[in-house]
Design a protein around this motif. Sequence first.
Motif, PDB file in Angstrom:
ATOM      1  N   HIS A  70       0.818  -1.224   0.000  1.00 44.81           N
ATOM      2  CA  HIS A  70       0.000   0.000   0.000  1.00 44.81           C
ATOM      3  C   HIS A  70       0.848   1.269   0.000  1.00 44.81           C
ATOM      4  N   HIS A  72       0.759   5.638  -1.766  1.00 39.60           N
ATOM      5  CA  HIS A  72       0.037   6.673  -2.514  1.00 39.60           C
ATOM      6  C   HIS A  72       1.002   7.419  -3.425  1.00 39.60           C
ATOM      7  N   ASP A 423       2.482   3.416   2.711  1.00 41.08           N
ATOM      8  CA  ASP A 423       1.318   4.302   2.796  1.00 41.08           C
ATOM      9  C   ASP A 423       1.689   5.777   2.647  1.00 41.08           C
TER      10      ASP A 423
HETATM   11 ZN   LIG Z   1      -3.399   4.877   2.471  1.00 39.97          ZN
END
Ligand SMILES: [Zn+2]
Length: 489
Positions: A70, A72, A423
Motif C-alpha cells: 500500500h 500513494h 502508505d
Molecule cells: Zn493509504
Amino acid sequence: MKNDKKGKRLVSRRAALKGIGAIGALGFLGSKTSGGKEEIPTTADLTSHSSETRKKIFQKVFETVFIDTHEHLPDESYRLSESFYSYGGRSDDWTIIFSHYLCSDMCSAGMSKADWNSFFSPKIDPLKKWSLLEPIWPFIKNTGYGQAVCIAMKELYGVDELSAKTVGKVQAEYEKIRRPGFYKRILCDLAKIESCQVNSGDGFRQSNMPRLLMQDIGIVGMLAGPELSLSKPTGVKVTSLSDWHKVIDWWFNKYGKYAVAVKSQNAYSRNIDYEKVPAEKVEAIFKKRLKGQSLTVKEQKALEDHLFWYAVNKATEHHLPVKLHTGYYAIWGELKPRMPLSRLVQNPGAATDLCRMSPETRFVFMHICYPYYEEMISIAKHYTNAYIDMCWAWIINPIAAKEFLKKYLVTAPANKILTFGGDYSPVEPVLGHAAIARRGIALALSELVEEKWLSLDDALELIAPIMHGNARNIFNLGEKEKLLSGVKW
Ligand SMILES: [Zn+2]
C-alpha cells in the motif's frame, strides 16, 4: 536480487547490509561498539543462544525483499514535474518529507495553523523553516512518523540530527537526490522493495512504471454516485443509476486485469457496515443526487451501500481482493482532528458481517484497525476470506505493530498476513518505514523464538511468506507482472 535454492527471493547479504547502511542490522541486534570493535551484548536477556537467534533472524529479515502492499506514490515523472508542486501549493524542499504523515503529529503537538501553513509553503525560504519546527521537534521526533523521517534523513542525506546547523545540508541533499531514477534507488536498491501497490485516488492510473508501481482501482468515488472524473473517460452520459453501473463496469472491464486489488477509504466518513440494498430502492435517491439535491444521512447510506456491493461484486468477478481502510485516521490539510473512536470501534464487527455476506470475496482489512487490532486477529483466525494488512501500522505505533505480529503468528493462519505498506505520498520516508518494519518483524520473530513459542527454523521459514510470498499469492502477482511487462497504455 537472486533466487536461493528454494526459489525464495533474496538479495545478497552484502547488498542488503549496504542498503541498511548506518542503521544497519548490527545496530538492531543490541550489539555495541567500543573503539570501533564490535562487542557481543552481555545483558541477561541476550544470552549467547538468543543472540545467535537474533543474528540469524535479523540477517534474514534484512536480506529479504518486501512486496509493499500500500502506497500513494505519484509516478516519478509527475513528482519531478512542476505541476506536482503547483497543485495544492506544495513546496519543492526538504519539508515535503514531513508532509505525510509527520504533519499530523506537528498538528497534535500544538503547532499553530499559521506556522504549519508557513512550514509547508513554497513561498518561505526552506532554511527559515527550521525555526518554525524547532519548538515542537523534540516532542515529535520519537514517534513512528518522526522516526521514519529521521531514518530517511540519515540514510539519504547523511544527517544524524536535524538542527539549525544541519538544515542546510538536508536541503542540499534533498535537491541532489530528487532526480530521475530516485524512485528505483530508494524503493528497490535501498529499501529492498520488489514492487508497490499504489492507491492513486478514484479509478485506475496508467503508471509509466507499471511493474514497480502496480495500481489498485479506487472505488470511493464510485460509491458516492455521479462523478465526472470517473464518467468522462468512459464516454457514458449518466442520467440514471443503470448508467452509473455502466461507468463502474467500464473501469473493471478496462483495467480489472491490470489492477492488483480495489481500495476504499470510505471508513474515513462512515462505518464499513454495508447492507445489500437493491437497485430499485436507490433509483430515486440517485436521481436526487444527479439533480444536485442534498441527501439525508439515511439516503446517502443506502446509496453507498448499494454501490459498494455493486463494485465489490465486480471486483470479485475479476478476482480482485477488496482492500478496506479500517481504524486510525490521519489528520490532513484542514488540520481538524476528526477521529470518532466510537465509530472506529465498530469496524471489526462490521468486517465480520462483510465476510459472512460475501464468502467468495477476499477482504483485506488495512492498518490492523489500530487501535482495535486484537479483534482483527480473531477475524483472520475465524473467516477464510479475511486478510490483514499491516500497512501504515509500523509508524502509527511500532510497538503495537510488533505485538500484533507476535500474537497473529501464534493465533491465525500465516498465509493471510501482509506485513508492509509504506502508505506514503513522498517516496523518501518509505525507506524509514521499511527499516522500522524490518526491525519490528525481526524483533517479533526473535521474541517468539526466545519465549519458545516457535523454533528458530519455523521462525526463519515464516520470513519470506510474510514479507512477500503471501502478497504474491493473494494479489496473483506472477500473472500481473507478465501482463504489465509489455503493457502499452
Ligand atoms: Zn493509504
